[in-house]
Scaffold this motif. Structure first.
Motif, PDB file in Angstrom:
ATOM      1  N   THR A  97      11.785  11.915   6.436  1.00 30.90           N
ATOM      2  CA  THR A  97      12.560  12.300   7.429  1.00 30.90           C
ATOM      3  C   THR A  97      13.123  13.448   7.042  1.00 30.90           C
ATOM      4  O   THR A  97      14.462  14.423   7.887  1.00 30.90           O
ATOM      5  N   ASP A  98      13.825  14.822   5.869  1.00 33.45           N
ATOM      6  CA  ASP A  98      14.160  15.912   5.833  1.00 33.45           C
ATOM      7  C   ASP A  98      12.809  16.193   4.517  1.00 33.45           C
ATOM      8  O   ASP A  98      12.814  16.125   3.481  1.00 33.45           O
ATOM      9  N   PRO A  99      12.665  17.614   5.223  1.00 32.91           N
ATOM     10  CA  PRO A  99      11.350  18.202   4.434  1.00 32.91           C
ATOM     11  C   PRO A  99      12.082  18.826   3.073  1.00 32.91           C
ATOM     12  O   PRO A  99      11.423  19.534   2.291  1.00 32.91           O
ATOM     13  N   ARG A 100      13.980  18.586   2.802  1.00 25.57           N
ATOM     14  CA  ARG A 100      14.244  19.524   1.810  1.00 25.57           C
ATOM     15  C   ARG A 100      14.270  17.749   0.672  1.00 25.57           C
ATOM     16  O   ARG A 100      14.768  18.420  -0.487  1.00 25.57           O
ATOM     17  N   VAL A 101      13.484  16.939   0.619  1.00 28.23           N
ATOM     18  CA  VAL A 101      13.344  15.788  -0.191  1.00 28.23           C
ATOM     19  C   VAL A 101      12.313  15.794  -0.770  1.00 28.23           C
ATOM     20  O   VAL A 101      11.314  16.048   0.328  1.00 28.23           O
ATOM     21  N   ARG A 102      12.099  15.831  -1.971  1.00 31.18           N
ATOM     22  CA  ARG A 102      10.217  16.321  -2.294  1.00 31.18           C
ATOM     23  C   ARG A 102      10.475  15.382  -3.068  1.00 31.18           C
ATOM     24  O   ARG A 102      11.558  14.948  -4.092  1.00 31.18           O
ATOM     25  N   LEU A 103       9.289  14.666  -3.723  1.00 28.83           N
ATOM     26  CA  LEU A 103       8.931  13.694  -4.458  1.00 28.83           C
ATOM     27  C   LEU A 103       8.024  14.026  -5.670  1.00 28.83           C
ATOM     28  O   LEU A 103       6.993  14.377  -5.177  1.00 28.83           O
ATOM     29  N   VAL A 104       8.780  12.925  -6.882  1.00 25.49           N
ATOM     30  CA  VAL A 104       7.337  13.614  -8.023  1.00 25.49           C
ATOM     31  C   VAL A 104       7.207  12.240  -8.657  1.00 25.49           C
ATOM     32  O   VAL A 104       8.227  11.816  -8.896  1.00 25.49           O
ATOM     33  N   ASP A 105       6.330  12.253  -9.335  1.00 24.95           N
ATOM     34  CA  ASP A 105       6.264  11.067 -10.738  1.00 24.95           C
ATOM     35  C   ASP A 105       6.514  10.872 -11.686  1.00 24.95           C
ATOM     36  O   ASP A 105       6.798  12.067 -12.746  1.00 24.95           O
ATOM     37  N   ASN A 106       6.796  10.298 -12.095  1.00 28.58           N
ATOM     38  CA  ASN A 106       7.524  10.051 -13.619  1.00 28.58           C
ATOM     39  C   ASN A 106       7.181   9.014 -14.381  1.00 28.58           C
ATOM     40  O   ASN A 106       7.104   7.828 -14.408  1.00 28.58           O
ATOM     41  N   PRO A 107       6.090   9.227 -14.754  1.00 30.78           N
ATOM     42  CA  PRO A 107       5.183   8.320 -15.544  1.00 30.78           C
ATOM     43  C   PRO A 107       5.751   7.360 -16.459  1.00 30.78           C
ATOM     44  O   PRO A 107       5.389   5.922 -16.634  1.00 30.78           O
ATOM     45  N   GLU A 108       5.648   7.975 -17.207  1.00 28.27           N
ATOM     46  CA  GLU A 108       7.161   7.444 -18.720  1.00 28.27           C
ATOM     47  C   GLU A 108       7.925   6.523 -18.328  1.00 28.27           C
ATOM     48  O   GLU A 108       8.658   5.604 -19.126  1.00 28.27           O
ATOM     49  N   ARG A 109       8.329   6.933 -16.709  1.00 29.32           N
ATOM     50  CA  ARG A 109       9.945   5.795 -16.515  1.00 29.32           C
ATOM     51  C   ARG A 109      11.089   6.529 -17.322  1.00 29.32           C
ATOM     52  O   ARG A 109      12.138   6.158 -16.881  1.00 29.32           O
ATOM     53  N   ASP A 110      11.099   7.625 -18.380  1.00 30.95           N
ATOM     54  CA  ASP A 110      12.835   7.244 -19.284  1.00 30.95           C
ATOM     55  C   ASP A 110      13.174   8.791 -18.420  1.00 30.95           C
ATOM     56  O   ASP A 110      12.750   9.361 -17.586  1.00 30.95           O
ATOM     57  N   ILE A 111      14.445   9.069 -18.579  1.00 31.88           N
ATOM     58  CA  ILE A 111      15.308  10.200 -18.178  1.00 31.88           C
ATOM     59  C   ILE A 111      14.756  11.208 -18.210  1.00 31.88           C
ATOM     60  O   ILE A 111      14.900  11.944 -17.304  1.00 31.88           O
ATOM     61  N   PRO A 112      14.987  10.967 -19.667  1.00 27.83           N
ATOM     62  CA  PRO A 112      14.532  12.899 -20.052  1.00 27.83           C
ATOM     63  C   PRO A 112      13.267  13.454 -19.625  1.00 27.83           C
ATOM     64  O   PRO A 112      13.230  14.198 -18.735  1.00 27.83           O
ATOM     65  N   ALA A 113      11.994  12.819 -19.424  1.00 28.16           N
ATOM     66  CA  ALA A 113      10.712  12.756 -19.084  1.00 28.16           C
ATOM     67  C   ALA A 113      11.209  12.577 -17.265  1.00 28.16           C
ATOM     68  O   ALA A 113      10.819  13.970 -17.150  1.00 28.16           O
ATOM     69  N   GLY A 114      11.767  12.125 -16.705  1.00 27.20           N
ATOM     70  CA  GLY A 114      12.051  12.463 -15.006  1.00 27.20           C
ATOM     71  C   GLY A 114      13.173  13.766 -14.916  1.00 27.20           C
ATOM     72  O   GLY A 114      12.136  14.268 -13.801  1.00 27.20           O
ATOM     73  N   LEU A 115      13.516  14.069 -15.602  1.00 26.13           N
ATOM     74  CA  LEU A 115      14.361  15.273 -15.522  1.00 26.13           C
ATOM     75  C   LEU A 115      13.130  16.739 -14.957  1.00 26.13           C
ATOM     76  O   LEU A 115      13.288  17.403 -14.535  1.00 26.13           O
ATOM     77  N   ASN A 116      13.141  16.341 -16.567  1.00 25.86           N
ATOM     78  CA  ASN A 116      11.756  17.406 -16.587  1.00 25.86           C
ATOM     79  C   ASN A 116      10.687  17.442 -15.260  1.00 25.86           C
ATOM     80  O   ASN A 116       9.867  18.842 -15.114  1.00 25.86           O
ATOM     81  N   HIS A 117      10.352  16.544 -15.283  1.00 27.36           N
ATOM     82  CA  HIS A 117       9.434  16.767 -14.287  1.00 27.36           C
ATOM     83  C   HIS A 117       9.819  17.226 -13.108  1.00 27.36           C
ATOM     84  O   HIS A 117       9.665  18.082 -12.304  1.00 27.36           O
ATOM     85  N   ALA A 118      10.845  16.778 -12.359  1.00 24.51           N
ATOM     86  CA  ALA A 118      11.588  17.201 -11.405  1.00 24.51           C
ATOM     87  C   ALA A 118      12.045  18.831 -11.819  1.00 24.51           C
ATOM     88  O   ALA A 118      11.567  19.486 -10.695  1.00 24.51           O
ATOM     89  N   ILE A 119      12.515  18.982 -12.651  1.00 28.32           N
ATOM     90  CA  ILE A 119      12.951  20.376 -12.891  1.00 28.32           C
ATOM     91  C   ILE A 119      11.813  21.726 -12.826  1.00 28.32           C
ATOM     92  O   ILE A 119      12.253  22.574 -12.847  1.00 28.32           O
ATOM     93  N   ALA A 120      10.617  21.016 -13.438  1.00 34.85           N
ATOM     94  CA  ALA A 120       9.563  21.654 -12.799  1.00 34.85           C
ATOM     95  C   ALA A 120       8.600  22.107 -12.017  1.00 34.85           C
ATOM     96  O   ALA A 120       8.619  22.698 -11.811  1.00 34.85           O
ATOM     97  N   ALA A 121       9.316  20.659 -11.330  1.00 37.63           N
ATOM     98  CA  ALA A 121       8.616  21.014  -9.467  1.00 37.63           C
ATOM     99  C   ALA A 121       9.991  22.086  -8.923  1.00 37.63           C
ATOM    100  O   ALA A 121       9.478  22.295  -8.080  1.00 37.63           O
ATOM    101  N   SER A 122      10.932  21.807  -9.581  1.00 37.11           N
ATOM    102  CA  SER A 122      12.083  22.545  -8.648  1.00 37.11           C
ATOM    103  C   SER A 122      11.887  24.495  -8.385  1.00 37.11           C
ATOM    104  O   SER A 122      11.347  24.737  -9.374  1.00 37.11           O
ATOM    105  N   THR A 123      12.379  24.510  -7.893  1.00 33.31           N
ATOM    106  CA  THR A 123      11.878  26.385  -7.950  1.00 33.31           C
ATOM    107  C   THR A 123      13.155  27.445  -7.607  1.00 33.31           C
ATOM    108  O   THR A 123      13.119  28.442  -7.746  1.00 33.31           O
TER     109      THR A 123
END
Length: 350
Positions: A64-90
């Motif tokens: 419903t909003d193109p400003r929201v994007r999703l990436v996977d965090n297969p490790e399920r841990d917070i630091p890994a998820g943050l790094n995945h999100a930062i890598a996908a951000s611009t």
């Protein structure tokens, strides 16, 4: 360390690790979308495998909003998820957000203004006040303890204060260049990752800045069992940080572990006294003093902590404080002895 100046209205990337946050996720995303900041925004949700419908909510928000994007965090841990999100951000400014937190409308505007200060060199991260809130009696008691120095101790972001350099920051609004310069979050640190990242930023010559004008509402655990699991994991990983960084850790990290040791000595003395091994004259100092001092401290806290409405609230406050202190302290001793292993807070998972 100097950083290049930001533009007048830099674009902002919000990064959020998400795991079983169906109750909170939509509200958290809406507080981001409702920010009064006029620069460009994007939201990156790092999705771990959830079991409560969180993924479906996230997918609907992204659709419903193109400003929201999703990436996977297969490790399920917070630091890994943050790094995945930062890598996908611009964008040049990175805002960490938790799904169980809600930002005030002016949060981003104030934080970016702090990053742009010309009178303080090298501001790499800005954080403000965490205001815990609750809906039921138990969650409100836990929130009161979060907001009190009797509960979580000396972090500036748990109370009011004046703007200035800080040891760490709650969540954080970062310069991308600084995060990249220190290698992002340490994926091996499963709790206390914010403090650890901020330590590396400070050691690299950057400034971590505290501004009490920034306000975040935090919804803590709503049961004592979940609180105990959370704080055991937190204590374990604080011990890992102590093992890794030694004297760089503040003294308050050691207090809960010392408390548990003192109470254990009292209990052992009681057993030996009852068995006739220790005479009263030798036993009473170690038998009574640590426990008596702790009980007195809890009573003082129950008297001093505000927003309590009668005996039930005070009893709940006391139980909350004891749960926090002993769970953290036990976890800390476990971490000192054995390291972190795979101890992780899954209190929002089960």
């Amino acid at each position: 360390m100097q950083l290049p100046p930001l533009s007048a209205r830099p674009a902002v990337s919000y990064v959020m690790p998400v795991l079983n946050e169906a109750e909170f996720l939509e509200s958290a995303v809406h507080t981001i979308l409702a920010q009064d900041y006029l620069g460009a925004k994007e939201i990156i949700l790092a999705l771990a495998e959830s079991s409560d419908g969180t993924t479906e909510i996230a997918e609907r928000l992204a659709a419903t909003d193109p400003r929201v994007r999703l990436v996977d965090n297969p490790e399920r841990d917070i630091p890994a998820g943050l790094n995945h999100a930062i890598a996908a951000s611009t964008h040049p400014v990175i805002v960490r957000v938790d799904a169980h937190s809600e930002l005030t409308p002016d949060y981003t505007t104030l934080a970016v203004a702090a990053l742009q200060r010309s009178d303080v060199p090298g501001i790499a991260n800005v954080g403000g006040i965490m205001r815990a809130a609750g809906r039921g009696d138990v969650q409100r008691a836990i929130a009161r303890s979060y907001n009190s120095p009797f509960g979580l101790g000396g972090g500036a972001y748990h109370g009011d204060g004046t703007p200035g350099p800080a040891e760490s920051a709650y969540l954080g609004v970062f310069r991308r260049e600084a995060v990249a310069a220190v290698g992002g979050y340490d994926r091996a640190i499963l709790r206390g990752e914010d403090w650890e990242l901020n330590l590396r930023l400070r050691r690299a010559g950057f400034t971590v800045w505290f501004d009490p004008a920034l306000q975040v509402t935090y919804w803590p655990r709503a049961s004592f069992a979940d609180l105990a699991r959370q704080f055991f994991a937190t204590g374990t990983w604080r011990a890992v940080l102590v093992r890794k960084y030694g004297r760089a850790n503040p003294w308050r990290f050691f207090a809960p572990g010392a408390l548990v040791l003192g109470l254990a000595v009292s209990l052992a003395s009681l057993v030996l006294f009852c068995a006739g091994v220790l005479p009263w004259a030798s036993a009473w100092p170690v038998l009574l003093v640590p426990a008596a001092l702790y009980v007195a401290g809890i009573l003082l806290a129950v008297i001093r902590i505000p927003e309590q409405r009668g005996l039930r609230d005070r009893l709940l406050t006391a139980v909350t404080l004891v749960t926090m202190h002993l769970s953290w302290g036990t976890g800390f001793l476990r971490g000192i002895a054995f390291g972190g292993g795979r101890v992780v807070d899954r209190s929002r998972v089960e």
